[in-house]
Design an enzyme around this catalytic site. Sequence first.
Site, PDB file in Angstrom:
ATOM      1  CB  CYS A 158      -0.932  -0.010   1.221  1.00 33.67           C
ATOM      2  SG  CYS A 158      -1.956   1.460   1.333  1.00 33.67           S
ATOM      3  CB  CYS A 190      -0.449   2.419   4.082  1.00 32.69           C
ATOM      4  SG  CYS A 190      -1.946   1.730   3.387  1.00 32.69           S
ATOM      5  CG  ASP A 191       3.337   1.122   4.476  1.00 40.10           C
ATOM      6  OD1 ASP A 191       2.939   1.639   5.532  1.00 40.10           O
ATOM      7  OD2 ASP A 191       3.139  -0.075   4.188  1.00 40.10           O
TER       8      ASP A 191
END
Length: 314
Positions: free
Chosen positions: A138, A141-142
């Site tokens: 992701c 997300c990261d």
Amino acid sequence: MANNIEHHKCIIVGSGPAGYTAAIYAARANLKPIVYTGQEPGGQLMITTDVENYPGYPLGIGGPKMMEEFQQQAERFGTEVRYDLIEKVDFSGPVHKLWTANGDEVHADTVVISTGASAKWLGLESEQRLNSKGVSACAVCDGFFYKGLDVAVVGAGDTAAEEALYLSKLCPRVHMLVRRDEMRASKIMQERVLATENITVHWNTETDEVLGADEVEGVRVVNNQTGEKTEIPIKGFFVAIGHKPNTDIFKGWLDMDEIGYLIPVPGTSKTKIEGVFVSGDAQDKTYRQAVTAAGSGCMAALDAERYLTEKGIV
Ligand code: NDP
């Protein structure tokens, strides 16, 4: 009904942000919900490092810690959490029947489905070993953790294209590893990728191994036309080869698309089966964020409560 079969007003299947948010709302409405956690209690956030885009956590929070707090909040109002998996359902009658992995049968007036989706992985040992140590599924997300660093994205669909474009705004160089000589992504996404100067597309390229002992240091790729192997130094390795919604047990009962994403009645969490509601990534292939999952869990619990009120059950 047999006496030894439990009957509940609300059973929630799945324990990610959608499931626990549904539980918080259902518990506060005095529905005494039961949450079946499923195989991965806490869901996809349990394999996420820091969550920095969930409102209310200005300093960020670890994914597992966040899910612990979701659970505590749900339990505070009387949710019962069961570490078990629902393996089979029968939605043919007004009372919904569910079976756990242990073979127990439970009944419910309402069921909230929040079984989520699982990222598909390549299946390499190095990919698994370095998960959350540079390997991620992701970018939203990261990706931030790789600001200023070179990264690779595997895949050639719309998700991979989106992830590559997202990362291109943070990283000096994004290597896109495409296994064929063309992309599956929509034309407009392909055009954007190809027009982005700091994305290098490697055609006919497969991942041989993710490199690094304790964190990702690079990737060894192989050209499947020539057999030539090359090492690319990178710090982040993003796998974007699709997600699979965890909805197999609902086949035949609920509407789903060809991939398996559940299809609710537009603008609601309702399904064609009265008293069965859907939330989270199991019905969302577009946004897939913790905050959107939580929002849809809230919708499902409110819809369940209204249904129970209309039926005179609460
Ligand atoms: P897709 O199934 O569309 O694409 C998966 C990609 O991963 C394909 O390019 C496939 O390659 C590649 N792949 C699969 N397995 C491997 C492997 N082992 N090694 C290397 N590459 C592999 O998944 P997406 O998640 O991209 O999209 C799912 C759906 O969601 C699609 O319908 C998409 O259009 C939609 N979507 C829409 C968005 C939007 O409209 N904004 C954003 C994101 C997704 P190959 O092509 O060779 O099979």
